[in-house]
Enzyme design. Structure first.
Site, PDB file in Angstrom:
ATOM      1  N   HIS A   1     182.740  77.408  55.238  1.00 38.98           N
ATOM      2  CA  HIS A   1     183.589  76.355  54.823  1.00 38.98           C
ATOM      3  C   HIS A   1     183.171  75.731  53.396  1.00 38.98           C
ATOM      4  O   HIS A   1     182.748  74.573  53.417  1.00 38.98           O
ATOM      5  CB  HIS A   1     183.627  75.125  55.840  1.00 38.98           C
TER       6      HIS A   1
ATOM      7  N   GLU B   1     184.992  77.101  65.801  1.00 35.41           N
ATOM      8  CA  GLU B   1     184.033  77.389  66.772  1.00 35.41           C
ATOM      9  C   GLU B   1     184.610  76.783  68.052  1.00 35.41           C
ATOM     10  O   GLU B   1     184.375  77.368  69.323  1.00 35.41           O
ATOM     11  CB  GLU B   1     182.793  76.538  66.362  1.00 35.41           C
TER      12      GLU B   1
ATOM     13  N   THR C   1     178.129  73.322  68.423  1.00 38.04           N
ATOM     14  CA  THR C   1     176.561  73.320  67.870  1.00 38.04           C
ATOM     15  C   THR C   1     176.550  72.522  66.691  1.00 38.04           C
ATOM     16  O   THR C   1     175.318  72.259  66.674  1.00 38.04           O
ATOM     17  CB  THR C   1     176.289  74.853  67.598  1.00 38.04           C
TER      18      THR C   1
ATOM     19  N   HIS D   1     188.733  73.112  65.280  1.00 35.62           N
ATOM     20  CA  HIS D   1     187.657  73.685  64.541  1.00 35.62           C
ATOM     21  C   HIS D   1     187.601  75.146  65.058  1.00 35.62           C
ATOM     22  O   HIS D   1     187.821  75.322  66.450  1.00 35.62           O
ATOM     23  CB  HIS D   1     186.525  73.131  64.694  1.00 35.62           C
TER      24      HIS D   1
ATOM     25  N   SER E   1     182.740  70.615  58.689  1.00 29.63           N
ATOM     26  CA  SER E   1     182.555  69.806  59.971  1.00 29.63           C
ATOM     27  C   SER E   1     180.876  69.154  59.873  1.00 29.63           C
ATOM     28  O   SER E   1     180.898  68.011  59.610  1.00 29.63           O
ATOM     29  CB  SER E   1     182.609  70.407  61.020  1.00 29.63           C
TER      30      SER E   1
END
Length: 293
Positions: A41, A138, A174, A136, A234
């Site tokens: 990102h 993930e 995470t 997101h 994020s």
């Protein structure tokens, strides 16, 4: 003379470093390499790799791709991505972060256990909850392990929407805040029905979590803090907020061009730091930009 310090603890985490290294190794071999989504990102790093030949595609484009080589970035992917790749004869270069991969396996196992309970006529009033950002990359990979049945909560207030008469198994993306995660755990523990089970699994990456106190400490040592990160990050949002909490003279930029020299008018020291998706070369570029002015 303005003193500038670059934070040694900032920059790519292990997972991102590995993904970029894999991309560079594959590109060095020649041939075409696709990456599913931005490899990191950070638009500057994406552009750097694009110039070396990395082609970024989305999930819709993946479905139309055949007989190609595709890199999966550190965030991980849901099972259907692997199914599409197998069907379309796509060679996967899997750069999923080991921490994320481990979390995917745990969530999948928990989901399969609740499905097995249902099949054996046992009650399965299980809520599989993920503390993370909706949409997101993930989180999409994690939710995909549960055939999209997991509940995603983005912030503390969302926890109030859970059914406390049903069992809750709580996991976390995470890169989320450890403090907020513990806040959520405390709330569930005080509201869960005595007949329901509650278990929480601290799945926050320590390499990321430890950056919170470290970056706060770094930010207090300087008159002005320049936080370098992509606005899609994020983890960047969380860390920049941490800088602002302890130093109101904190500013976020994506590149050196966004720097306003008036920020440093009364400063003697400037600290430059960034997210787990911020390359060191970009922080150095920002330092050099300030020193040239």
């Amino acid at each position: 003379m303005l003193q500038i310090e670059i934070d040694n603890g900032s920059g790519f985490c292990f997972g991102v470093t590995t993904a970029i290294k894999k991309a560079e190794e594959e590109l060095a071999k020649g041939g075409t390499l696709y990456c599913l989504g931005d490899i990191v990102h950070n638009s500057m790093e994406v552009e750097r790799l694009s110039q070396r030949g990395l082609i970024t595609i989305n999930h819709e484009q993946l479905k139309t791709l055949h007989n190609a080589k595709v890199l999966l970035r550190a965030h991980g992917e849901p099972p259907e991505t692997y199914a599409i790749a197998a069907k379309n004869n796509i060679e996967i270069i899997d750069a999923t972060c080991p921490v994320v991969l481990q979390l995917q396996k745990r969530i999948k196992r928990q989901y399969e256990n609740s499905v097995a309970a249902t099949l054996n006529n046992m009650p399965s009033d299980t809520q599989l909850v993920i503390f993370g950002k909706n949409g997101h990359a993930e989180v999409l990979g994690l939710v995909g392990q549960t055939k999209s049945r997991a509940i995603v909560i983005e912030k503390f207030d969302d926890v109030k929407q859970l059914d406390f008469n049903k069992s809750i198994y709580l996991y976390s993306q995470t890169t989320k805040s450890l403090d907020e995660f513990h806040h959520i755990i405390d709330y569930i523990q005080t509201h869960i029905s005595p007949n329901a089970t509650f278990q929480s699994f601290d799945t926050i990456c320590r390499q990321v979590a430890n950056r919170m106190p470290n970056i706060a400490n770094f930010a207090t040592r300087h008159d002005v803090v320049l936080f370098v990160a992509g606005r899609k990050s994020s983890n960047g949002k969380v860390l920049f907020h941490e800088c602002l909490q302890v130093n109101p003279h904190s500013y976020q930029v994506e590149s050196a061009e966004e720097i306003d020299m008036r920020w440093f008018d009364r400063a003697k020291t400037v600290g430059i730091c960034g997210a787990t998706s911020t390359p060191k070369w970009l922080m150095e570029e920002c330092r050099d930009y300030i020193l040239r002015r």
